[in-house]
Design a protein around this motif. Structure first.
Motif, short mmCIF file in Angstrom:
data_model
loop_
_atom_site.label_atom_id
_atom_site.label_comp_id
_atom_site.label_asym_id
_atom_site.label_seq_id
_atom_site.Cartn_x
_atom_site.Cartn_y
_atom_site.Cartn_z
N ASN A 1 0.82 -1.21 0.00
CA ASN A 1 0.00 0.00 0.00
C ASN A 1 0.86 1.26 0.00
N VAL B 1 -5.42 2.27 -0.11
CA VAL B 1 -6.29 1.36 0.63
C VAL B 1 -6.37 1.86 2.07
N PRO C 1 -4.29 4.39 6.68
CA PRO C 1 -3.86 3.56 5.56
C PRO C 1 -3.58 2.13 6.01
#
Length: 220
Positions: free
Chosen positions: A29, A34, A40
């Motif tokens: 990520n 995401v 996050p």
């Protein structure tokens, strides 16, 4: 000297072996796209002032803002690629690779502040390699995103996970300047060594056969 057929067979063999190499991102990520609520996925906040999700992004919808708005403290963002990022463990196919860490950053650390990162490889019993702290605040711009790149040391035998820390720290704020560092698009380019496929072994045997035939013909 080998004839053209032998050269062609050997060249084909080398090309077949190289085709199995693959590159992946060793950080999960890295674009912070995401999210779970306002956090996050795959990342953990650290230090006195937790990082916050920002829509002032280099690409996509999100970046992370590391900031100590009141001064006197730090703001850190970290990831263990397995424990936090949920990625697969490094394997013997990664040993010896010298990955490049890159990310995009902008901001201001105030005259009393700094910005830094640390990249480590973790084994079953802790750290196998620690890059130390690499400072990048002198590369920051308050208005323009800039890419920061770092050539990491070779992945050692026994490495299982990548551990990355991104951090800003500051003393008293001065000259009306804030402490705010934006981070986006974190990439650790891992190159996995190719694993020979059955076709590669067949080409090896065929290539050796051609070389042997040429050698016999030359002796005759």
């Amino acid at each position: 000297m080998l004839n053209l057929k032998a050269h062609a067979a050997i060249a084909t063999l080398f090309l077949a072996g190289a085709a199995g190499a693959a590159t992946t991102n060793g950080i999960a990520n890295g674009g912070f796209e995401v999210v779970n609520g306002n956090q996050p996925v795959g990342w953990v906040g650290a230090d006195s002032s937790a990082p916050v999700l920002s829509n002032d992004a280099h690409s996509g919808a999100h970046a992370m803002l590391l900031s100590v708005p009141g001064g006197f403290g730090g703001s850190g963002l970290l990831q263990d690629s397995i424990a936090h990022g949920g990625l697969a463990a490094l394997t013997v196919a990664n040993v010896g690779d010298t990955p490049v860490l890159s990310f995009w950053a902008k901001g201001d650390v105030s005259p009393t502040g700094n910005a830094k990162f640390g990249l480590s490889y973790l084994g079953d019993n802790g750290v196998l390699y620690d890059s130390g702290l690499q400072y990048f605040h002198s590369d920051l711009s308050g208005t323009t995103w800039k890419q920061i790149s770092f050539q990491a040391a070779a992945i050692p035998t026994g490495a299982k996970a990548v551990y990355l820390l991104l951090n800003t720290a500051v003393g008293p704020l001065q000259d009306g300047r804030v402490n705010a560092v934006y981070i986006d698009d974190v990439q650790l380019t891992l190159t996995t060594a190719p694993v020979p496929e059955p076709e590669t072994y067949a080409l090896l045997i065929a290539g050796l056969g051609v070389v042997a035939a040429v050698a016999r013909r030359r002796r005759a």
